[in-house]
Every structure is written in structure tokens, then in C-alpha cells.
Motif scaffolding. Structure first.
Motif, PDB file in Angstrom:
ATOM      1  N   UNK A   1     -33.682  -4.219  12.874  1.00 50.45           N
ATOM      2  CA  UNK A   1     -33.343  -3.849  12.963  1.00 50.45           C
ATOM      3  C   UNK A   1     -32.295  -2.694  12.128  1.00 50.45           C
ATOM      4  N   UNK A   2     -32.029  -1.100  12.200  1.00 55.60           N
ATOM      5  CA  UNK A   2     -31.763  -0.603  11.230  1.00 55.60           C
ATOM      6  C   UNK A   2     -30.933  -0.923  10.157  1.00 55.60           C
ATOM      7  N   UNK A   3     -29.911  -1.454  10.980  1.00 58.73           N
ATOM      8  CA  UNK A   3     -29.058  -2.062   9.641  1.00 58.73           C
ATOM      9  C   UNK A   3     -29.131  -2.867   9.360  1.00 58.73           C
ATOM     10  N   UNK A   4     -28.467  -3.393   8.220  1.00 63.86           N
ATOM     11  CA  UNK A   4     -28.611  -4.921   7.488  1.00 63.86           C
ATOM     12  C   UNK A   4     -27.949  -6.030   7.871  1.00 63.86           C
ATOM     13  N   UNK A   5     -28.806  -7.310   8.364  1.00 66.57           N
ATOM     14  CA  UNK A   5     -28.498  -8.067   9.562  1.00 66.57           C
ATOM     15  C   UNK A   5     -27.884  -9.559   9.000  1.00 66.57           C
TER      16      UNK A   5
ATOM     17  N   UNK B   1     -34.331   6.419  13.384  1.00 65.12           N
ATOM     18  CA  UNK B   1     -34.896   6.756  12.765  1.00 65.12           C
ATOM     19  C   UNK B   1     -36.775   6.836  12.802  1.00 65.12           C
TER      20      UNK B   1
ATOM     21  N   UNK C   1     -25.099 -11.725  10.295  1.00 64.13           N
ATOM     22  CA  UNK C   1     -24.264 -11.053  11.202  1.00 64.13           C
ATOM     23  C   UNK C   1     -24.207 -12.786  11.832  1.00 64.13           C
TER      24      UNK C   1
ATOM     25  N   UNK D   1     -33.857  -3.090  17.421  1.00 66.83           N
ATOM     26  CA  UNK D   1     -33.535  -1.501  17.143  1.00 66.83           C
ATOM     27  C   UNK D   1     -34.653  -0.714  18.489  1.00 66.83           C
TER      28      UNK D   1
ATOM     29  N   UNK E   1     -28.556  -1.968  17.013  1.00 66.49           N
ATOM     30  CA  UNK E   1     -27.737  -2.488  15.712  1.00 66.49           C
ATOM     31  C   UNK E   1     -26.376  -2.808  15.188  1.00 66.49           C
TER      32      UNK E   1
ATOM     33  N   UNK F   1     -24.119  -5.383  16.546  1.00 66.85           N
ATOM     34  CA  UNK F   1     -24.251  -6.876  15.698  1.00 66.85           C
ATOM     35  C   UNK F   1     -23.851  -6.678  14.434  1.00 66.85           C
ATOM     36  N   UNK F   2     -24.111  -5.509  14.243  1.00 70.90           N
ATOM     37  CA  UNK F   2     -23.093  -5.509  12.166  1.00 70.90           C
ATOM     38  C   UNK F   2     -22.366  -5.069  12.117  1.00 70.90           C
TER      39      UNK F   2
END
Ligand code: SF4
Ligand code: SF4
Lengths: 277, 122
Positions: B85-89, A46, B92, A41, A9, A12-13
Motif C-alpha cells: 500500500x502507498x500509505x503506511x499500514x 504513484x 491499521x 494498492x 489505502x 484503510x489508513x
């Protein structure tokens, strides 16, 4: 064997330029990469903090790679450690069976045998090729941020010296860049502290960058998205904390790419707006 | 800590290399005695240096699973369950286009929810 980049992530992020530069440099080095973007992920940090079910999600990604008949190259520290830990634990046949019964529900199975290596491990193997490809030895003084989880815990990582890793120094030296010694070189970046305390994370980043800058560095070279997340994405907060803690962040593949003579555009430096020296 | 406190000699080798301790997070003689199990950089220098060979990673994770998750962890888990995913996507692919990278397809949330059915942040 073909390899799949596991991006995760952070990349990507936040850092497509890490993906772009890794692809550019690895393909120059003759690593056969296939574009694959169906991973999820890795689970860390987490899910392992909440449940032992993290291994199902880790194994899901490994099983996807196995179905592609490919090995995995990771770009961040914690993804690397998470997948390697899963592989290690899945040597236990009972656990492997349990994991497979859950994977079966989503139409997958896993043998426990997909190889996982961080980018630094791959670059280490290609040192000779790197030497040949360096066209413009860099005139740049850099500090290094060694990605903790690529080396620790060592029983999971099985790579390099966990207390004082050498791989990054050995690779970066080949670019001609001068590596500065700084007091906090072997300290963790502290990025993960941001999760529970913004102040602690920023404090860790400010202390690191100031230490590197005092030693004369012109850029901080990283090999993990999480380190970049602190140093680059929080650079304004860090500068506020300590005005002399200001250094551009470069991914190791961007440094290599520059030495290979690739353009700023090919390495994504233009879009992230990285200005050197 | 039960079994482990028998092994830990409280030598403080772990706290001496701990970045959280250095930055002022209250820690006892061992990082395992720290009350806040989540304020940790995950560098595992502690695990590497422990002369007793205690698997501090494992104990730390086990301790976290018994406690209350901080909101940031709950948010990360919620994102994973909902998006993979842990982060906002969101957005993207638009960013990827700027970098001339191909668009990605995301994992189906049903798959993640099935795999992690014992994980909840309700
Ligand atoms: S290093 Fe090991 S034995 Fe020493 S205090 Fe820490 S956990 Fe206990
Ligand atoms: S893993 Fe956490 S507790 Fe251990 S040394 Fe690093 S910051 Fe400290």
C-alpha cells in the motif's frame, strides 16, 4: 452477483468510517457484499507516474476479484479510474496475454471482465430503494465535492456528465438535505497537490471550503477518501490559512445513513468526531 | 513532445480549467508545457476539454516516467513495494477494532515485488 468493496489505502489508513457507513448503507439497499481484504494498492497515482508496470498491480486486484467470482465497488476516485482504465486497455488481447504471463507467476489469471463501479454508480441504480428507506428527511445544508476521477477522463469513466456531474446531487436530494450552490462546486478538491506542495493543497482546500461556507453550507459531502484526506485530515492547516474555511466532512454514505435513521455509532461518526450543526 | 506538438494548437483551453495553473503554478500555453509534471491535481479537466482530443493523461504520465521522481512519489512507491500500500499500514488493525471492523491481512510483499519488478526507487 456478490460484490467486494475495494477499500484502498486511504480508507484503510484514514477513514474506516467510510467503510463502515458504506457497508451499513449498501446492505440496507440490498447490495450483497462479501468482506474481502486481500487486495493491494490499486497502483495509482504513484506507479503510473513511474512505470507502465502499474497495470500488473491493477490487474492483480481485478484477478483476485475474478477468483472470488465477484464484482468490485470502489469508494475513491482514482482507484475507480485506474481499474476501469486497466479493463479498457486489457481489451487488447496481446496486452492481456502479457499481463497474464506475469500474473501467472503469482498463481493468478485474468479475463479482463470484472465489473468495476464506484459507489455513486451503485447508489444511482438504487434510487427507488433509497426513497423508500429515507425515514428522517435531513434538515441540513450541504455542499458537494464531486470526485473527479469517477467522471474523468470520460472515455475511461463512462458515467455521468464529465463537466457537470449530476449523480451526487440526485442522490443527496433524496435525503432531504438542502444542497447549496457554491462557486467552486465543480472544481477539483486539490488534494493530490499535497504530494508535491503542502501549500498548494492547503490553499486549494481553504478556497473550496470557504466558498462552500459562504454559500451557507453546514457540511461538505464527499464520495472519495482523497477528498476527505484534504478536507478532514488537514482541517487545522486549512483553518489556519483561512479561519472561515471550516466545515465538517461527511461521506455520502454517512449522510444517507443518517437519513435512514442509523445511529452515529453505526456510521462511525462518533469515533471520527464529526459534529453537525 | 514530438508528435503531439503538431496537434496541440496552444489554444490554452486546458490551462483555463487547470487548478494548478489557477493556484499559480507556472504553466505555458498548454499544461503539457509545464515544466513540473508532478504538481498536478490529477483532475483531468484538461484532457476532457482539449478541442484537439489530445490524451493529456497519457502524455503527462509518459513525461513523468522520463523525469526524476519527487521524494513524495518515491516514498509512495517504496511503501507499495514493501507493504502493498502507498500509505503506511502500521496499526491499521487496532484502528479497525475501534470501529468494530474485522482485521485485515495484507498482501505479501514478495507478490508485489514480483509484479512490479521493473519498478525501483533506488
Ligand atoms: S487544450 Fe489541447 S490543444 Fe489547447 S493548448 Fe491544451 S493541449 Fe494544446
Ligand atoms: S489534471 Fe493536472 S494539469 Fe490537468 S487540469 Fe487537472 S491539475 Fe491541471
Amino acid at each position: 452477483m456478490e460484490r467486494l468493496l475495494y477499500l484502498g489505502c486511504m480508507i484503510y489508513n484514514r477513514f474506516p468510517d467510510y467503510e463502515l457507513s458504506a457497508k451499513a448503507v449498501l446492505s440496507k439497499l440490498g447490495v450483497k457484499l462479501r468482506d474481502f481484504h486481500e487486495f493491494s494498492c490499486c497502483s495509482s497515482t504513484f506507479i503510473p507516474s513511474a512505470s507502465d508496470e502499474w497495470i500488473y498491480l491493477a490487474a492483480y486486484n481485478l484477478a483476485l476479484a475474478e477468483r472470488q467470482n465477484a464484482a468490485i465497488i470502489t469508494l475513491c476516485g482514482t482507484c475507480t479510474s485506474t481499474f476501469k482504465r486497466a479493463n479498457l486497455m486489457l481489451q487488447d488481447e496481446k496486452l492481456l496475454e502479457k499481463v497474464n504471463s506475469r500474473l501467472g507467476e503469482v498463481g493468478l489469471s485474468y479475463s479482463g471482465k470484472v465489473s468495476v463501479n464506484h459507489l455513486l454508480e451503485v447508489l444511482k441504480e438504487k434510487e427507488n430503494k433509497i426513497k423508500v428507506l429515507v425515514r428522517q428527511p435531513l434538515k441540513l445544508r450541504v455542499a458537494l465535492q464531486h470526485p473527479c476521477n469517477v467522471f474523468r477522463p470520460s472515455y475511461v469513466a463512462r458515467f455521468d456528465d464529465p463537466a457537470k456531474p449530476r449523480a451526487m446531487r440526485e442522490i443527496v436530494t433524496l435525503t432531504g438535505a438542502e444542497i447549496v450552490d457554491y462557486a467552486e462546486e465543480y472544481e477539483c478538491c486539490g488534494s493530490t497537490l499535497l504530494l508535491t506542495s503542502q501549500a498548494l493543497g492547503i490553499g486549494a482546500g481553504a478556497s473550496k471550503l470557504a466558498s462552500a461556507q459562504r454559500a451557507g453550507a453546514e457540511a461538505m459531502v464527499v464520495a472519495c477518501g482523497n477528498c476527505a484526506y484534504l478536507f478532514d485530515r488537514h482541517k487545522e492547516e486549512i483553518k489556519k490559512r483561512n479561519p472561515s474555511a471550516e466545515l465538517p466532512t461527511l461521506f455520502i454514505t454517512q449522510l444517507l445513513g443518517l437519513a435512514f435513521g442509523l445511529s452515529r455509532e453505526e456510521l462511525g461518526l462518533d469515533i471520527r468526531g464529526v459534529e453537525l450543526g | 513532445m514530438g508528435e503531439q506538438s503538431k496537434v496541440c494548437t496552444r489554444c490554452s483551453a486546458c490551462t483555463r480549467v487547470c487548478i494548478a495553473t489557477r493556484l499559480g503554478v507556472p504553466t505555458g500555453a498548454s499544461v503539457l508545457e509545464r515544466e513540473d509534471k508532478f504538481t498536478c491535481a490529477g483532475c483531468w479537466k484538461c484532457a476532457e476539454i482539449c478541442p484537439q482530443g489530445i490524451d493529456i493523461y497519457k502524455l503527462m504520465m509518459e513525461a513523468r516516467r522520463k523525469g526524476e521522481l519527487p521524494e513524495s512519489f518515491r516514498m509512495g512507491i517504496r511503501n507499495i513495494l514493501e507493504t502493498g500500500y502507498a500509505m503506511p499500514m502500521r496499526g491499521v488493525n487496532a484502528i479497525r477494532e475501534m470501529y468494530r471492523l474485522p482485521p485485515i491481512e495484507r498482501v505479501k510483499p514478495e507478490v508485489v515485488k514480483k509484479l512490479l519488478r521493473g519498478v525501483s526507487v533506488a
